[in-house]
Enzyme design. Structure first.
Site, short mmCIF file in Angstrom:
data_model
loop_
_atom_site.label_atom_id
_atom_site.label_comp_id
_atom_site.label_asym_id
_atom_site.label_seq_id
_atom_site.Cartn_x
_atom_site.Cartn_y
_atom_site.Cartn_z
N PHE A 107 0.83 -1.21 0.00
CA PHE A 107 0.00 0.00 0.00
C PHE A 107 0.86 1.25 0.00
O PHE A 107 1.79 1.39 0.79
CB PHE A 107 -0.92 0.04 1.23
CG PHE A 107 -1.63 1.35 1.37
CD1 PHE A 107 -2.75 1.63 0.61
CD2 PHE A 107 -1.14 2.34 2.20
CE1 PHE A 107 -3.39 2.86 0.70
CE2 PHE A 107 -1.77 3.57 2.31
CZ PHE A 107 -2.89 3.84 1.55
N HIS A 108 0.52 2.18 -0.90
CA HIS A 108 1.19 3.47 -0.92
C HIS A 108 0.34 4.50 -1.66
O HIS A 108 -0.50 4.16 -2.49
CB HIS A 108 2.59 3.38 -1.54
CG HIS A 108 2.61 2.96 -2.97
ND1 HIS A 108 2.36 1.66 -3.37
CD2 HIS A 108 2.84 3.67 -4.10
CE1 HIS A 108 2.45 1.59 -4.69
NE2 HIS A 108 2.74 2.80 -5.16
N LEU A 109 0.58 5.75 -1.30
CA LEU A 109 -0.05 6.89 -1.95
C LEU A 109 1.03 7.66 -2.70
O LEU A 109 2.17 7.70 -2.27
CB LEU A 109 -0.65 7.85 -0.91
CG LEU A 109 -1.70 7.32 0.04
CD1 LEU A 109 -1.90 8.30 1.19
CD2 LEU A 109 -3.00 7.11 -0.70
#
Length: 144
Positions: A107-109
């Site tokens: 998960f990453h933005l």
């Protein structure tokens, strides 16, 4: 699960200092970290990636406290980009699963500085030089 068997997660390597790259953490919160993306665009501002400290493949399994923490950190990064690089705006995006264009199974933005008329979705990314990365990191480290 979409990550391949025996997936050697690049973000987990960065977080455990097993990475051979020069990636340096710029931002840190309780559940998340922020570091400079490897690519840049000539006509727009820098990109900072916000990743969960613990490995979660995507947003679907993310605990609510990690979701909140990641977005608060993304907000802080957006303010830093606006103030340090005088960007005209910011874009925050996140990909899930192959159909959602996810290609790193952690998960990453993405927090991207934007300039008026930058044609972000039309321009081609290029690899940032070591000097460019050092300059951007130095400017953003003031924000935490």
């Amino acid at each position: 699960m979409h990550e391949p068997a025996k997936y050697n997660c690049p973000f987990c390597r960065i977080l455990s200092d097993e990475s051979e790259s020069s990636i340096e953490l710029i931002f840190e919160s309780k559940f998340s970290v922020g570091f400079l993306g490897l690519r840049g665009n000539e006509k727009s501002g820098p990109t900072v990636l916000i990743a969960s400290k613990k490995h979660y493949e995507n947003i679907y399994s993310l605990p609510p406290e990690v979701v909140a923490d990641s977005f608060v950190l993304a907000q802080n990064v957006a303010v830093a980009l606006k103030e340090e690089f005088q960007v005209d705006g910011t874009t925050i995006w996140q990909h899930n699963e192959p159909a959602g264009d996810q290609d790193v199974w952690h998960f990453h933005l993405h927090v991207k500085g934007r300039l008026e008329g930058d044609s972000l979705y039309k321009e081609t990314a290029y690899e940032l030089t070591s000097e460019e990365r050092q300059f951007i990191r130095a400017r953003l480290k003031n924000y935490q």
